[in-house]
Scaffold this motif. Sequence first.
Motif, short mmCIF file in Angstrom:
data_model
loop_
_atom_site.label_atom_id
_atom_site.label_comp_id
_atom_site.label_asym_id
_atom_site.label_seq_id
_atom_site.Cartn_x
_atom_site.Cartn_y
_atom_site.Cartn_z
N LEU A 61 -3.19 -3.48 -1.19
CA LEU A 61 -2.30 -3.19 -0.05
C LEU A 61 -2.06 -4.51 0.69
CD1 LEU A 61 -3.68 0.19 1.40
CD2 LEU A 61 -1.99 -0.19 -0.40
N ARG B 241 0.05 4.37 4.52
CA ARG B 241 -0.15 3.99 3.11
C ARG B 241 -1.47 4.53 2.58
NH1 ARG B 241 0.00 3.81 -1.22
NH2 ARG B 241 0.53 2.22 -2.76
N GLN C 53 -1.49 7.96 0.95
CA GLN C 53 -0.82 8.21 -0.33
C GLN C 53 -1.86 8.49 -1.41
OE1 GLN C 53 2.75 8.05 -0.57
NE2 GLN C 53 2.47 8.02 1.64
#
Length: 216
Positions: A29, A71, A74
């Motif tokens: 990330l 994020r 997810q």
Amino acid sequence: MILILLGPPGAGKGTQAQRLQDKHGLIQLSTGDMLRAAVAAGTEIGLEAKKVMDRGELVSDEIMTGIISDRLDQPDCKNGVILDGFPRTEAQAAALDEMLAAKGLVLDAVIEMKTDDDILVERITGRYTCATCGTGYHDIFLKPAVEGVCDKCGGTEFKRRSDDNADTVVSRLKAYHDQTAPLLPYYQGKGVLKQVDGMADIDVVTQEMEAALQSI
Ligand code: AP5
Ligand code: MG
Ligand code: ZN
């Protein structure tokens, strides 16, 4: 597993995060990559972020924390993530602690990539990436096997970042020392800080990262 890579611009966070992702199935990330995608897509956040990034300053804590929190929810992040470029301020670190607790997740380790400031400009000004798959290269330190052809996907188009110039690097380094380096004692105090020598050859750094992971 939740891992943070901490280090100045050009320390090798993205390079090593890509390798850890390929080998261990963790998801990289990179908040910088996410912001650049927003810039390319012309979203409102992207338009705002571009000005800040080109000055080498930091985008607001509120935006960054929101992006990471979304994020992490997810499904692909279930097996673990490598945070590359986040957190970068004390407020972001505090927000991350809260967010992980609320999601029932635990921070396993923070790996500091120790590097001397004077090599970073050379690293950054020589950097380029494959325009198709994003694999990172360097004019001197990491060339593809066949010049002009991406090792990973065979792509022949490459790009450079608009903030990768000597002037902006100075501001980015200042932001690192002023706002991000204070996180090192914070994580040291939590007992999760590990260090690797970011000055070593890329493959040696990878070996040190693997050793650090084994010790978790
Ligand atoms: P971001 O994209 O995160 O940039 P950065 O932190 O400045 O780090 P870099 O990506 O430049 O370096 P890296 O450590 O990934 O190095 P790399 O592996 O590519 O952020 C960009 C901007 O977005 C920020 O300035 C800010 O404005 C904003 N932003 C992002 N996150 C934010 C946040 N959380 N909060 C607020 N704002 C945020 O390596 C560099 C080069 O060196 C490569 O070419 C590589 O091949 C080579 N190399 C790597 N390791 C070695 C080695 N050991 N020896 C020789 N060469 C090497
Ligand atoms: Mg990077
Ligand atoms: Zn490629």
